[in-house]
Motif scaffolding. Structure first.
Motif, PDB file in Angstrom:
ATOM      1  N   GLN A  15       0.842  -1.205   0.000  1.00 18.67           N
ATOM      2  CA  GLN A  15       0.000   0.000   0.000  1.00 18.67           C
ATOM      3  C   GLN A  15       0.874   1.250   0.000  1.00 18.67           C
ATOM      4  N   TRP A  16       1.934   1.216   0.824  1.00 20.58           N
ATOM      5  CA  TRP A  16       2.851   2.371   0.879  1.00 20.58           C
ATOM      6  C   TRP A  16       3.536   2.550  -0.477  1.00 20.58           C
ATOM      7  N   LYS A  17       4.017   1.418  -1.051  1.00 20.21           N
ATOM      8  CA  LYS A  17       4.730   1.516  -2.339  1.00 20.21           C
ATOM      9  C   LYS A  17       3.830   2.110  -3.406  1.00 20.21           C
ATOM     10  N   GLN A  19       1.208   4.075  -3.069  1.00 20.18           N
ATOM     11  CA  GLN A  19       0.964   5.513  -2.838  1.00 20.18           C
ATOM     12  C   GLN A  19       2.183   6.333  -3.225  1.00 20.18           C
ATOM     13  N   ARG A  20       3.344   5.889  -2.768  1.00 24.85           N
ATOM     14  CA  ARG A  20       4.562   6.672  -3.011  1.00 24.85           C
ATOM     15  C   ARG A  20       4.837   6.723  -4.517  1.00 24.85           C
ATOM     16  N   ARG A  21       4.629   5.585  -5.207  1.00 27.73           N
ATOM     17  CA  ARG A  21       4.876   5.552  -6.665  1.00 27.73           C
ATOM     18  C   ARG A  21       3.929   6.524  -7.372  1.00 27.73           C
ATOM     19  N   PRO A 260       8.693   8.872  13.615  1.00 30.47           N
ATOM     20  CA  PRO A 260       9.258   7.603  14.086  1.00 30.47           C
ATOM     21  C   PRO A 260       9.270   6.538  12.984  1.00 30.47           C
ATOM     22  N   HIS A 261      10.302   5.715  12.996  1.00 27.60           N
ATOM     23  CA  HIS A 261      10.379   4.580  12.063  1.00 27.60           C
ATOM     24  C   HIS A 261      10.404   3.281  12.868  1.00 27.60           C
ATOM     25  N   ARG A 262       9.814   2.242  12.283  1.00 22.54           N
ATOM     26  CA  ARG A 262       9.807   0.936  12.974  1.00 22.54           C
ATOM     27  C   ARG A 262      10.689  -0.034  12.195  1.00 22.54           C
ATOM     28  N   ILE A 330      12.140   9.177   3.331  1.00 26.79           N
ATOM     29  CA  ILE A 330      12.405  10.615   3.328  1.00 26.79           C
ATOM     30  C   ILE A 330      11.280  11.334   2.585  1.00 26.79           C
ATOM     31  N   CYS A 331      10.978  12.554   3.023  1.00 24.11           N
ATOM     32  CA  CYS A 331       9.897  13.359   2.441  1.00 24.11           C
ATOM     33  C   CYS A 331       9.899  13.259   0.915  1.00 24.11           C
ATOM     34  N   ALA A 332       8.746  12.941   0.358  1.00 24.02           N
ATOM     35  CA  ALA A 332       8.654  12.804  -1.102  1.00 24.02           C
ATOM     36  C   ALA A 332       8.420  14.162  -1.769  1.00 24.02           C
TER      37      ALA A 332
HETATM   38  C1  HEM Z   1       9.122  22.446   4.901  1.00 26.70           C
HETATM   39  C2  HEM Z   1       8.289  21.538   4.446  1.00 26.70           C
HETATM   40  C3  HEM Z   1       8.346  20.065   4.740  1.00 26.70           C
HETATM   41  C4  HEM Z   1       9.023  19.382   5.697  1.00 26.70           C
HETATM   42  C5  HEM Z   1       9.982  19.919   6.762  1.00 26.70           C
HETATM   43  C6  HEM Z   1       8.700  17.972   5.529  1.00 26.70           C
HETATM   44  C7  HEM Z   1       9.196  16.954   6.336  1.00 26.70           C
HETATM   45  C8  HEM Z   1       8.828  15.632   6.218  1.00 26.70           C
HETATM   46  C9  HEM Z   1       9.260  14.576   7.113  1.00 26.70           C
HETATM   47  C10 HEM Z   1      10.185  14.758   8.314  1.00 26.70           C
HETATM   48  C11 HEM Z   1       8.701  13.412   6.683  1.00 26.70           C
HETATM   49  C12 HEM Z   1       8.867  12.034   7.314  1.00 26.70           C
HETATM   50  C13 HEM Z   1      10.023  11.309   6.671  1.00 26.70           C
HETATM   51  C14 HEM Z   1      10.387  10.037   7.404  1.00 26.70           C
HETATM   52  O1  HEM Z   1       9.491   9.207   7.693  1.00 26.70           O
HETATM   53  O2  HEM Z   1      11.579   9.855   7.708  1.00 26.70           O
HETATM   54  C15 HEM Z   1       7.912  13.724   5.511  1.00 26.70           C
HETATM   55  C16 HEM Z   1       7.190  12.804   4.787  1.00 26.70           C
HETATM   56  C17 HEM Z   1       6.485  13.099   3.645  1.00 26.70           C
HETATM   57  N1  HEM Z   1       6.349  14.334   3.048  1.00 26.70           N
HETATM   58 FE1  HEM Z   1       7.182  16.072   3.680  1.00 26.70          FE
HETATM   59  N2  HEM Z   1       7.854  17.839   4.469  1.00 26.70           N
HETATM   60  C18 HEM Z   1       7.601  19.085   3.952  1.00 26.70           C
HETATM   61  C19 HEM Z   1       6.796  19.395   2.881  1.00 26.70           C
HETATM   62  C20 HEM Z   1       6.197  18.467   2.061  1.00 26.70           C
HETATM   63  C21 HEM Z   1       5.460  18.787   0.856  1.00 26.70           C
HETATM   64  C22 HEM Z   1       5.280  20.191   0.302  1.00 26.70           C
HETATM   65  C23 HEM Z   1       4.995  17.591   0.360  1.00 26.70           C
HETATM   66  C24 HEM Z   1       4.166  17.329  -0.867  1.00 26.70           C
HETATM   67  C25 HEM Z   1       3.578  18.187  -1.626  1.00 26.70           C
HETATM   68  C26 HEM Z   1       5.447  16.545   1.234  1.00 26.70           C
HETATM   69  C27 HEM Z   1       5.198  15.202   1.056  1.00 26.70           C
HETATM   70  C28 HEM Z   1       5.594  14.187   1.920  1.00 26.70           C
HETATM   71  C29 HEM Z   1       5.244  12.795   1.759  1.00 26.70           C
HETATM   72  C30 HEM Z   1       4.446  12.204   0.613  1.00 26.70           C
HETATM   73  C31 HEM Z   1       5.784  12.104   2.848  1.00 26.70           C
HETATM   74  C32 HEM Z   1       5.646  10.619   3.169  1.00 26.70           C
HETATM   75  C33 HEM Z   1       6.876   9.845   2.753  1.00 26.70           C
HETATM   76  C34 HEM Z   1       6.795   8.358   3.086  1.00 26.70           C
HETATM   77  O3  HEM Z   1       6.319   7.961   4.156  1.00 26.70           O
HETATM   78  O4  HEM Z   1       7.240   7.577   2.230  1.00 26.70           O
HETATM   79  N3  HEM Z   1       6.170  17.104   2.256  1.00 26.70           N
HETATM   80  N4  HEM Z   1       8.014  15.075   5.234  1.00 26.70           N
END
Ligand code: HEM
Length: 377
Positions: A15-17, A19-21, A260-262, A330-332
């Motif tokens: 499900q995660w893959k 969504q991320r894709r 948090p990560h598991r 890491i943030c996508a």
């Molecule tokens: C200053 C702005 C932002 C910060 C500081 C930030 C920070 C983060 C952090 C810390 C995570 C968790 C990563 C992890 O689990 O190690 C994350 C996940 C995510 N972020 Fe951001 N984010 C920002 C903006 C955005 C924007 C603008 C978008 C999309 C338009 C976005 C999309 C996502 C997505 C899709 C995830 C989930 C990744 C995953 O679990 O695979 N983020 N973000």
């Protein structure tokens, strides 16, 4: 609370893959046309809002990433005040950011407490979770329903939802529709509060470090001149503005404890054995305030990221590797976040000065550096 569909909360798996894709296909960094125009639209509206009602700046800031996220996800243009989609979304995301802090509720530490009946004293968290679940459902379902209805009527603005729904066919309709709905719902949740926090940090930093405004304005005047507003073509030519973006993310990290990560399998690190299931809470704050990488870490100093020629010094540790989380989670949306912050900062400093209020003796009233504790600071 019913957020188990939210990408950041999903365990590593299919499900995660999916969504991320889907997210990455649509918002690939090479596909800037999908998001740049929307960011420009909301940043320019922000400038005119600030000009008219500067006292409402906190609300105006919220509308940049909040409005852009709803437009990008659903093709819905967000109203200037009291937009109903933003209201519902803010409500729902406020709850998850407050409850998402590891240990915010005892049940996080003793999961068995989730079986305690609601009427037992101390089980108020169950009632709260129920209410928050309703907020979450309204948030995820209403905007999506509106986007679908506009697509059906033929008057939808192109968006993540409109494009992703094109890939649907009879054999995958149910799964695909839910996938699109979940991924679209995630966009506001991930993009808005995080980017808002960083823009607020930028503003408060400018009050405490006014020399930065002057230096930034001199770069903007030199590179762009005074006859037009900054555009994304200027991004690479304004290293000082980019250094401000990096320092904002480092100085007051948006997610000081990251997410948090598991651990999925047992692992060994520096002689320590970590069993599968171990939860890691990364201390992003400590990493971003490590004196070896960032001398005098509590000082806001964009120059730390520049070399003697005034360009970004690639030898200085890039905060992006900590401020946006870690590993394959890491943030996508880093490229969208960076673009939004760069354009907001460049545009504000091109058109306005930022200064504190003054008291009756003409002395500056500097706001305290106070951050609310939650998963998004
Ligand atoms: C200053 C702005 C932002 C910060 C500081 C930030 C920070 C983060 C952090 C810390 C995570 C968790 C990563 C992890 O689990 O190690 C994350 C996940 C995510 N972020 Fe951001 N984010 C920002 C903006 C955005 C924007 C603008 C978008 C999309 C338009 C976005 C999309 C996502 C997505 C899709 C995830 C989930 C990744 C995953 O679990 O695979 N983020 N973000």
């Amino acid at each position: 609370m019913g957020w188990d569909w939210f990408m950041s909360a999903l365990p590593y798996g299919e499900q995660w893959k999916d969504q991320r894709r889907l997210f990455q296909q649509h918002f690939h960094p090479s596909n800037v046309t999908v998001y740049e125009d929307t960011i420009v639209e909301y940043v320019h509206e922000f400038l005119s809002d600030i000009l008219q009602t500067p006292q409402d700046f906190l609300a105006h800031v919220r509308r940049i990433p909040g409005g852009a996220a709803i437009s990008l996800a659903y093709g819905i243009k967000v109203e200037r005040y009291n937009d109903r989609f933003v209201k519902v979304a803010e409500h729902a995301v406020n709850a998850i950011t407050a409850a998402g802090v590891p240990g915010a509720f005892l049940v996080d530490i003793f999961p068995i407490l989730k079986y305690v009946p609601e009427f037992i004293p101390g089980a108020g968290f169950k009632q709260k979770a129920k209410e928050w679940r309703q907020d979450m459902l309204a948030f995820r379902n209403d905007s999506f329903a509106e986007a679908i209805s506009r697509i059906e009527l033929g008057n939808a603005r192109p968006s993540f939802t409109s494009r992703a729904m094109e890939g649907i066919n009879a054999s995958n309709a149910e799964y695909h529709t839910k996938l699109v709905q979940d991924t679209a719902g995630m966009i506001y949740g991930a993009a808005s509060h995080t980017t808002i926090s960083a823009i607020y940090t930028f503003l408060i930093a400018m009050l405490h470090y006014p020399y930065v405004i002057k230096k930034a304005q001199s770069e903007l005047d030199r590179v762009i001149g005074q006859s037009r507003l900054p555009d994304f073509g200027d991004m690479k030519r304004t290293p000082y503005i980019m250094a401000i973006v990096k320092e904002v993310l480092r100085w007051q990290p948006v997610t000081p404890q990251a997410i948090p990560h598991r651990l999925m399998e047992e692992d060994v690190y520096e002689g320590y054995v970590f069993p599968a299931g171990t939860i890691f809470v990364p201390n992003a704050w400590a990493m971003l305030h490590n004196e070896e990488d960032y001398p005098e870490p509590m000082v806001f100093r964009p120059e730390r990221f520049l070399n003697s020629n005034g360009n970004i010094n690639i030898e200085i540790r890039d905060p992006n590797g900590m401020a946006f989380g870690f590993g394959r989670r890491i943030c996508a949306g880093i490229h969208i976040a960076e673009a939004t912050l760069w354009l907001t900062i460049a545009s504000v400093l091109s058109t306005f000065d930022i200064s504190p209020r003054v008291d009756k003796d003409g002395k500056d009233i500097l706001p305290k550096l106070f951050y609310q504790s939650s998963i998004v600071s």
